[in-house]
Design an enzyme around this catalytic site. Structure first.
Site, PDB file in Angstrom:
ATOM      1  N   THR A  40     -25.308 -19.465   2.664  1.00  0.00           N
ATOM      2  CA  THR A  40     -25.912 -19.881   1.393  1.00  0.00           C
ATOM      3  C   THR A  40     -26.894 -18.847   0.839  1.00  0.00           C
ATOM      4  O   THR A  40     -27.733 -19.171   0.006  1.00  0.00           O
ATOM      5  CB  THR A  40     -26.654 -21.217   1.586  1.00  0.00           C
ATOM      6  N   GLY A  70     -28.610 -16.382  -1.428  1.00  0.00           N
ATOM      7  CA  GLY A  70     -28.545 -16.141  -2.867  1.00  0.00           C
ATOM      8  C   GLY A  70     -28.437 -17.393  -3.712  1.00  0.00           C
ATOM      9  O   GLY A  70     -28.292 -17.302  -4.936  1.00  0.00           O
ATOM     10  N   THR A  71     -28.559 -18.563  -3.088  1.00  0.00           N
ATOM     11  CA  THR A  71     -28.392 -19.815  -3.823  1.00  0.00           C
ATOM     12  C   THR A  71     -29.380 -19.928  -4.987  1.00  0.00           C
ATOM     13  O   THR A  71     -28.998 -20.269  -6.117  1.00  0.00           O
ATOM     14  CB  THR A  71     -28.581 -21.014  -2.878  1.00  0.00           C
ATOM     15  N   GLY A  72     -30.661 -19.676  -4.720  1.00  0.00           N
ATOM     16  CA  GLY A  72     -31.677 -19.843  -5.764  1.00  0.00           C
ATOM     17  C   GLY A  72     -31.504 -18.873  -6.905  1.00  0.00           C
ATOM     18  O   GLY A  72     -31.629 -19.247  -8.084  1.00  0.00           O
ATOM     19  N   CYS A  73     -31.221 -17.609  -6.589  1.00  0.00           N
ATOM     20  CA  CYS A  73     -31.000 -16.604  -7.631  1.00  0.00           C
ATOM     21  C   CYS A  73     -29.796 -16.993  -8.490  1.00  0.00           C
ATOM     22  O   CYS A  73     -29.823 -16.887  -9.717  1.00  0.00           O
ATOM     23  CB  CYS A  73     -30.745 -15.238  -7.002  1.00  0.00           C
TER      24      CYS A  73
END
Length: 262
Positions: free
Chosen positions: A206, A208-211
């Site tokens: 997971t 890079g989820t926030g970006c």
């Protein structure tokens, strides 16, 4: 010839390609907008963590921003890793005159727990950057860092949202991915409230989820969706990217930004 909407990301570089500028540009391409970048920092980063980070001079950040905005123009901006009080202040000054949606991802720590925001920069994010945000997208660790509110259950996300909204963003998307159960986010402006739910996928990859989520919101806003619809569409996109996340290296792999094309 049709010109796609233009979206600018102001964020750090992830040499492993899973998060940061690289994730932002992949998301923007997948969602049909033209992505542009202002690099704020360079990291040595892979699936195991962040081995080093080097902040760019404020002058370099300003020059990149002016170069893009003054010539090409933008329909939306997304901010990510800003690392220091000086950079946060400079970016806030650059964004203030713009009349376009701004999505602020107040990046505080990496997926692996590495600090990405200096302690003295938190107050500047709170007082200078968040008031410019059309949408702020903090995760639960960032909520605690910015407001002191600790969220350990779904109902507490309302308190978190209220605390972040006091800092000035028009909307806030509280990411509840660190809680157990379904992946639930709370999206609200203090009067309208939307619970964005998705089945939690059994996939540890997971990175890079926030970006990806913040860039997706910015991309949909640039395409003309209203704010709630942009948040819903971004949630759908990132949920699919998480489900298709793949192993890379010896640690946590990235979400798959091209899941719809594969």
């Amino acid at each position: 010839m049709t010109i796609p909407p233009r979206v600018l990301t102001v964020a750090g570089s992830d040499s492993g390609g899973g998060a940061g500028i690289q994730a932002d540009l992949k998301t923007m391409l997948a969602l049909g907008v033209h992505g542009m970048s202002v690099v704020t920092a360079v990291t040595a980063q892979n699936s195991l963590g962040v081995q080093g980070a080097w902040e760019l001079p404020v002058e370099a950040v300003r020059a990149q921003f002016r170069s893009v905005v003054d010539d090409i123009g933008v329909q939306a901006v997304k901010t990510g890793m800003l690392s220091s009080a000086g950079l946060v202040t400079a970016v806030a000054e650059l964004l203030a005159p713009l009349d376009v949606p701004v999505v602020v991802d107040p990046v505080g720590v990496s997926k692996h727990g590495d600090p990405l925001l200096a302690a003295d920069a938190v107050e500047v994010v709170r007082t200078r950057l968040l008031p410019l945000a059309t949408v702020a997208t903090p995760n639960l660790d960032e909520v605690r860092q910015i407001t002191g509110v600790v969220v350990d259950c779904e109902p507490a996300m309302r308190e978190a949202a209220a605390a972040v909204l006091k800092c000035g963003p028009r909307w806030v998307l509280i990411k509840g991915g660190h809680l157990s159960g379904d992946a639930v986010d709370l999206f609200t402006d203090g009067s309208s409230e939307y619970w964005l739910r998705a089945t939690r996928h059994d996939n540890r990859h997971t990175h890079g989820t926030g970006c990806t989520l913040a860039s997706a919101v910015a991309s949909f806003l640039a395409r003309g969706l209203d704010v709630p619809d942009a948040a819903r569409a971004a949630k759908e996109y990132v949920t699919g990217a998480i489900a298709a996340g793949f192993p890379l290296g010896g640690g946590i792999g990235p979400v798959d930004h091209a899941w719809r094309q594969r």
